[in-house]
Enzyme design. Structure first.
Site, PDB file in Angstrom:
ATOM      1  N   HIS A  34      -3.940  -5.692   1.640  1.00 32.52           N
ATOM      2  CA  HIS A  34      -3.729  -6.000   3.050  1.00 32.52           C
ATOM      3  C   HIS A  34      -4.326  -7.368   3.327  1.00 32.52           C
ATOM      4  CE1 HIS A  34      -2.548  -1.826   3.754  1.00 32.52           C
ATOM      5  NE2 HIS A  34      -3.644  -1.424   3.150  1.00 32.52           N
TER       6      HIS A  34
ATOM      7  N   CYS B 211       0.815  -1.214   0.000  1.00 30.02           N
ATOM      8  CA  CYS B 211       0.000   0.000   0.000  1.00 30.02           C
ATOM      9  C   CYS B 211       0.857   1.277   0.000  1.00 30.02           C
ATOM     10  CB  CYS B 211      -0.964  -0.032   1.181  1.00 30.02           C
ATOM     11  SG  CYS B 211      -2.348   1.120   1.039  1.00 30.02           S
TER      12      CYS B 211
ATOM     13  N   ARG C  64     -11.929   7.090  -2.327  1.00 28.38           N
ATOM     14  CA  ARG C  64     -11.111   6.093  -1.656  1.00 28.38           C
ATOM     15  C   ARG C  64     -11.549   4.698  -2.095  1.00 28.38           C
ATOM     16  NH1 ARG C  64      -7.685   6.945   2.303  1.00 28.38           N
ATOM     17  NH2 ARG C  64      -6.928   5.169   3.513  1.00 28.38           N
TER      18      ARG C  64
END
EC number: 6.3.5.13
Length: 240
Positions: free
Chosen positions: A194, A94, A128
């Site tokens: 993740h 990330c 996002r």
């Protein structure tokens, strides 16, 4: 510690560990030890210089201010850059992708110079990206779908020297509209997944271990609980 101990660098967990990505180092150590290979995790914090002598390195996610701290530290102590130049494997998750690029823009519009291990730049997306992410890998040696949980606003545009890690099947990925996810350049791999990523993608974990150990094959591991995790998360993405 034995001279043959596999040394796993957990880079700046004090500032680059927002989403539990330190678990990637734990997965590497566990999968090595289950095969009878001595392994240890070396924690590299803001109080430490970054050594260039470890066998494999992992970096995790972070928020804007922590990214700037990490970028400053990796610029001052360029052991990671020397290790990558020597062909040692690196996994960047990330925000670490952005730190390892040429530059990234913060949500406030500030442009921060990166360390240029990746030929890429990152700018904020309008929205996002949050949710399950599934890709088909394009990295040689990987044949199984990759899955993870993405939570980022960065859109990373790859340059000519960088290649994607995968093609998006579900989710957003790099966020620049070309259906790519992650980045591969030399021995350095980046992904927005993740999970931790290596817990959900054992084939990727073993790819890094093989590079770190300088071997072509590893003894297989029979871990049905990992198979169940993968099946569950891939099904969750399909339902989404």
């Amino acid at each position: 510690m034995s001279e043959s101990t596999l040394r796993i660098g957990l880079v700046l967990p004090d500032v680059m560990g927002t989403y539990g990505d330190g678990g990637n180092a734990l997965i590497l150590r566990q999968r090595a030890q289950m095969r009878g290979i001595d392994a240890e995790i070396v924690h590299i914090t803001l109080d430490d210089e970054v050594p260039d002598s470890l066998d494999v390195y992992t970096l995790g996610g972070a928020e804007d201010y922590a990214q700037r701290l990490a970028t400053r530290h990796l610029t001052r102590y360029p052991g990671l850059q020397r290790a990558a130049a020597a062909g040692r494997p690196v996994l960047a998750i990330c925000a670490a992708i952005q730190v390892l690029g040429h530059w990234y823009e913060t949500s406030a519009g500030e442009r921060v110079e990166g360390i240029s291990l990746f030929d890429l730049t990152t700018s904020p997306q309008e929205r996002r990206s949050i949710g399950e992410l599934v890709t088909d890998p394009v990295l040689d040696g990987l044949t199984e779908p990759l899955s993870g949980f993405e939570n980022h606003r960065g859109g990373s545009l790859l340059g000519a020297d960088a290649k994607p890690l995968g093609k998006v099947r579900h989710g957003v990925g790099n966020g620049v509209g070309d259906g790519t996810e992650g980045v591969v350049q030399g021995s350095v791999i980046g992904t927005y997944m993740h999970g931790p990523a290596l817990a959900r993608n054992p084939q990727l974990a073993d790819h890094l271990l093989k590079q770190a150990l300088g071997v072509d094959t590893l003894a297989p591991l029979d871990l049905p609980q990992v198979d169940r995790l993968r099946t569950e998360r891939l099904a969750a993405a399909r339902r989404g």
